[in-house]
Design a protein around this motif. Structure first.
Motif, PDB file in Angstrom:
ATOM      1  N   THR A   1       8.890   4.131  -5.252  1.00 29.49           N
ATOM      2  CA  THR A   1       9.741   3.679  -4.144  1.00 29.49           C
ATOM      3  C   THR A   1       9.101   4.010  -2.794  1.00 29.49           C
ATOM      4  O   THR A   1       9.769   4.014  -1.771  1.00 29.49           O
ATOM      5  CB  THR A   1      11.139   4.324  -4.225  1.00 29.49           C
ATOM      6  OG1 THR A   1      10.981   5.743  -4.169  1.00 29.49           O
ATOM      7  CG2 THR A   1      11.873   3.900  -5.482  1.00 29.49           C
ATOM      8  N   THR A   2       7.813   4.280  -2.810  1.00 33.52           N
ATOM      9  CA  THR A   2       7.089   4.652  -1.596  1.00 33.52           C
ATOM     10  C   THR A   2       7.244   3.607  -0.497  1.00 33.52           C
ATOM     11  O   THR A   2       7.529   3.943   0.649  1.00 33.52           O
ATOM     12  CB  THR A   2       5.594   4.861  -1.918  1.00 33.52           C
ATOM     13  OG1 THR A   2       5.482   5.924  -2.846  1.00 33.52           O
ATOM     14  CG2 THR A   2       4.795   5.182  -0.681  1.00 33.52           C
ATOM     15  N   VAL A   3       7.052   2.352  -0.825  1.00 32.83           N
ATOM     16  CA  VAL A   3       7.134   1.290   0.179  1.00 32.83           C
ATOM     17  C   VAL A   3       8.533   1.241   0.781  1.00 32.83           C
ATOM     18  O   VAL A   3       8.694   1.239   2.008  1.00 32.83           O
ATOM     19  CB  VAL A   3       6.748  -0.089  -0.410  1.00 32.83           C
ATOM     20  CG1 VAL A   3       6.998  -1.203   0.594  1.00 32.83           C
ATOM     21  CG2 VAL A   3       5.298  -0.090  -0.846  1.00 32.83           C
TER      22      VAL A   3
ATOM     23  N   THR B   1      10.823   3.528   0.931  1.00 31.41           N
ATOM     24  CA  THR B   1      11.090   4.730   1.716  1.00 31.41           C
ATOM     25  C   THR B   1      10.451   4.640   3.095  1.00 31.41           C
ATOM     26  O   THR B   1      11.089   4.909   4.115  1.00 31.41           O
ATOM     27  CB  THR B   1      10.570   5.982   0.973  1.00 31.41           C
ATOM     28  OG1 THR B   1      11.207   6.049  -0.302  1.00 31.41           O
ATOM     29  CG2 THR B   1      10.845   7.240   1.754  1.00 31.41           C
ATOM     30  N   HIS B   2       9.180   4.251   3.149  1.00 32.62           N
ATOM     31  CA  HIS B   2       8.480   4.143   4.430  1.00 32.62           C
ATOM     32  C   HIS B   2       9.064   3.024   5.305  1.00 32.62           C
ATOM     33  O   HIS B   2       9.194   3.195   6.516  1.00 32.62           O
ATOM     34  CB  HIS B   2       6.982   3.934   4.208  1.00 32.62           C
ATOM     35  CG  HIS B   2       6.246   5.189   3.904  1.00 32.62           C
ATOM     36  ND1 HIS B   2       6.263   5.778   2.668  1.00 32.62           N
ATOM     37  CD2 HIS B   2       5.497   5.991   4.696  1.00 32.62           C
ATOM     38  CE1 HIS B   2       5.537   6.879   2.708  1.00 32.62           C
ATOM     39  NE2 HIS B   2       5.062   7.034   3.927  1.00 32.62           N
ATOM     40  N   ILE B   3       9.412   1.907   4.699  1.00 28.14           N
ATOM     41  CA  ILE B   3      10.015   0.804   5.445  1.00 28.14           C
ATOM     42  C   ILE B   3      11.361   1.256   6.026  1.00 28.14           C
ATOM     43  O   ILE B   3      11.670   0.976   7.189  1.00 28.14           O
ATOM     44  CB  ILE B   3      10.194  -0.457   4.571  1.00 28.14           C
ATOM     45  CG1 ILE B   3       8.831  -1.041   4.163  1.00 28.14           C
ATOM     46  CG2 ILE B   3      11.073  -1.498   5.266  1.00 28.14           C
ATOM     47  CD1 ILE B   3       8.064  -1.738   5.258  1.00 28.14           C
ATOM     48  N   HIS B   4      12.154   1.978   5.242  1.00 33.82           N
ATOM     49  CA  HIS B   4      13.444   2.478   5.728  1.00 33.82           C
ATOM     50  C   HIS B   4      13.261   3.380   6.947  1.00 33.82           C
ATOM     51  O   HIS B   4      13.940   3.219   7.964  1.00 33.82           O
ATOM     52  CB  HIS B   4      14.177   3.231   4.606  1.00 33.82           C
ATOM     53  CG  HIS B   4      15.421   3.908   5.070  1.00 33.82           C
ATOM     54  ND1 HIS B   4      16.585   3.221   5.330  1.00 33.82           N
ATOM     55  CD2 HIS B   4      15.676   5.209   5.347  1.00 33.82           C
ATOM     56  CE1 HIS B   4      17.507   4.078   5.749  1.00 33.82           C
ATOM     57  NE2 HIS B   4      16.987   5.293   5.758  1.00 33.82           N
TER      58      HIS B   4
ATOM     59  N   LYS C   1       5.885  -6.110  -1.851  1.00 34.97           N
ATOM     60  CA  LYS C   1       5.776  -4.662  -2.050  1.00 34.97           C
ATOM     61  C   LYS C   1       4.447  -4.337  -2.723  1.00 34.97           C
ATOM     62  O   LYS C   1       3.761  -3.390  -2.353  1.00 34.97           O
ATOM     63  CB  LYS C   1       6.945  -4.177  -2.906  1.00 34.97           C
ATOM     64  CG  LYS C   1       6.822  -2.751  -3.368  1.00 34.97           C
ATOM     65  CD  LYS C   1       7.910  -2.375  -4.350  1.00 34.97           C
ATOM     66  CE  LYS C   1       7.635  -1.013  -4.940  1.00 34.97           C
ATOM     67  NZ  LYS C   1       8.662  -0.604  -5.901  1.00 34.97           N
ATOM     68  N   GLU C   2       4.078  -5.129  -3.711  1.00 38.64           N
ATOM     69  CA  GLU C   2       2.836  -4.893  -4.451  1.00 38.64           C
ATOM     70  C   GLU C   2       1.613  -5.005  -3.547  1.00 38.64           C
ATOM     71  O   GLU C   2       0.680  -4.214  -3.647  1.00 38.64           O
ATOM     72  CB  GLU C   2       2.729  -5.880  -5.626  1.00 38.64           C
ATOM     73  CG  GLU C   2       3.744  -5.671  -6.719  1.00 38.64           C
ATOM     74  CD  GLU C   2       5.143  -6.205  -6.386  1.00 38.64           C
ATOM     75  OE1 GLU C   2       5.275  -7.053  -5.469  1.00 38.64           O
ATOM     76  OE2 GLU C   2       6.099  -5.757  -7.038  1.00 38.64           O
ATOM     77  N   LYS C   3       1.639  -5.988  -2.659  1.00 34.71           N
ATOM     78  CA  LYS C   3       0.514  -6.172  -1.726  1.00 34.71           C
ATOM     79  C   LYS C   3       0.422  -4.992  -0.756  1.00 34.71           C
ATOM     80  O   LYS C   3      -0.670  -4.498  -0.474  1.00 34.71           O
ATOM     81  CB  LYS C   3       0.702  -7.489  -0.953  1.00 34.71           C
ATOM     82  CG  LYS C   3      -0.408  -7.810  -0.018  1.00 34.71           C
ATOM     83  CD  LYS C   3      -1.574  -8.414  -0.731  1.00 34.71           C
ATOM     84  CE  LYS C   3      -2.559  -8.932   0.309  1.00 34.71           C
ATOM     85  NZ  LYS C   3      -3.872  -9.088  -0.228  1.00 34.71           N
ATOM     86  N   LEU C   4       1.573  -4.502  -0.261  1.00 29.05           N
ATOM     87  CA  LEU C   4       1.571  -3.330   0.614  1.00 29.05           C
ATOM     88  C   LEU C   4       1.059  -2.089  -0.124  1.00 29.05           C
ATOM     89  O   LEU C   4       0.299  -1.306   0.432  1.00 29.05           O
ATOM     90  CB  LEU C   4       2.971  -3.071   1.174  1.00 29.05           C
ATOM     91  CG  LEU C   4       3.401  -3.964   2.329  1.00 29.05           C
ATOM     92  CD1 LEU C   4       4.872  -3.763   2.648  1.00 29.05           C
ATOM     93  CD2 LEU C   4       2.553  -3.705   3.560  1.00 29.05           C
ATOM     94  N   LEU C   5       1.475  -1.924  -1.371  1.00 29.51           N
ATOM     95  CA  LEU C   5       0.989  -0.777  -2.160  1.00 29.51           C
ATOM     96  C   LEU C   5      -0.526  -0.808  -2.276  1.00 29.51           C
ATOM     97  O   LEU C   5      -1.198   0.218  -2.152  1.00 29.51           O
ATOM     98  CB  LEU C   5       1.601  -0.774  -3.565  1.00 29.51           C
ATOM     99  CG  LEU C   5       2.974  -0.163  -3.716  1.00 29.51           C
ATOM    100  CD1 LEU C   5       3.520  -0.418  -5.112  1.00 29.51           C
ATOM    101  CD2 LEU C   5       2.935   1.324  -3.433  1.00 29.51           C
ATOM    102  N   THR C   6      -1.074  -1.987  -2.500  1.00 30.76           N
ATOM    103  CA  THR C   6      -2.513  -2.133  -2.644  1.00 30.76           C
ATOM    104  C   THR C   6      -3.240  -1.934  -1.314  1.00 30.76           C
ATOM    105  O   THR C   6      -4.211  -1.184  -1.231  1.00 30.76           O
ATOM    106  CB  THR C   6      -2.849  -3.533  -3.204  1.00 30.76           C
ATOM    107  OG1 THR C   6      -2.153  -3.705  -4.438  1.00 30.76           O
ATOM    108  CG2 THR C   6      -4.327  -3.699  -3.439  1.00 30.76           C
ATOM    109  N   GLU C   7      -2.762  -2.593  -0.261  1.00 36.91           N
ATOM    110  CA  GLU C   7      -3.449  -2.575   1.026  1.00 36.91           C
ATOM    111  C   GLU C   7      -3.287  -1.277   1.806  1.00 36.91           C
ATOM    112  O   GLU C   7      -4.231  -0.789   2.408  1.00 36.91           O
ATOM    113  CB  GLU C   7      -2.972  -3.752   1.895  1.00 36.91           C
ATOM    114  CG  GLU C   7      -3.265  -5.115   1.325  1.00 36.91           C
ATOM    115  CD  GLU C   7      -4.749  -5.379   1.163  1.00 36.91           C
ATOM    116  OE1 GLU C   7      -5.539  -4.986   2.039  1.00 36.91           O
ATOM    117  OE2 GLU C   7      -5.118  -5.988   0.143  1.00 36.91           O
TER     118      GLU C   7
END
Length: 126
Positions: A93-95, A97-100, A76-82
């Motif tokens: 909870t952005t990641v 939410t988008h994954i859902h 999750k942290e890597k996705l938030l950064t990238e």
């Protein structure tokens, strides 16, 4: 591209994303993910077998690109950064939410076996 006043921040974000994609992809670029074509500029994922397609948001396209390029589970942290350019320490909870939402869209393919799985604290495409 020009932005007319008054301007909303999401419009600025859209212009930045479009410019980024235009500089990195051409109109005909396709990224193959499993048995699908990801068309970044069209924001579409197409099931190769029957040409069934779904429309994606810019962030969903970015998530799929990151997950498809990763050889292992992406945290999750890597996705938030990238994808978002956020500090990995931020509490959001952005990641999730988008994954859902992306998982719900992927279910619309009738005979496709593409899915985003959660494993060992991260995400991967299966």
């Amino acid at each position: 591209k020009f932005i007319l006043k008054p301007v909303r921040l999401n419009e600025i974000d859209s212009v930045i994303e479009e410019t980024f994609y235009a500089n990195h992809f051409s109109c005909d670029d396709k990224i193959i993910i499993k048995n699908h074509w990801l068309m970044p500029l069209d924001k579409k994922l197409i099931f190769i077998r029957n040409k069934e397609s779904i429309l994606l948001t810019e962030k969903e396209v970015s998530i799929l690109i990151e997950l498809s390029q990763s050889k292992k589970v992406m945290s999750k942290e890597k996705l938030l950064t990238e994808v978002w350019g956020y500090n990995s320490q931020i509490n959001t909870t952005t990641v999730e939410t988008h994954i859902h939402r992306l998982r719900q869209k992927l279910k619309k393919f009738s005979n496709s076996r593409i899915a985003i799985k959660t494993k060992s604290g991260g995400y991967s495409i299966l």
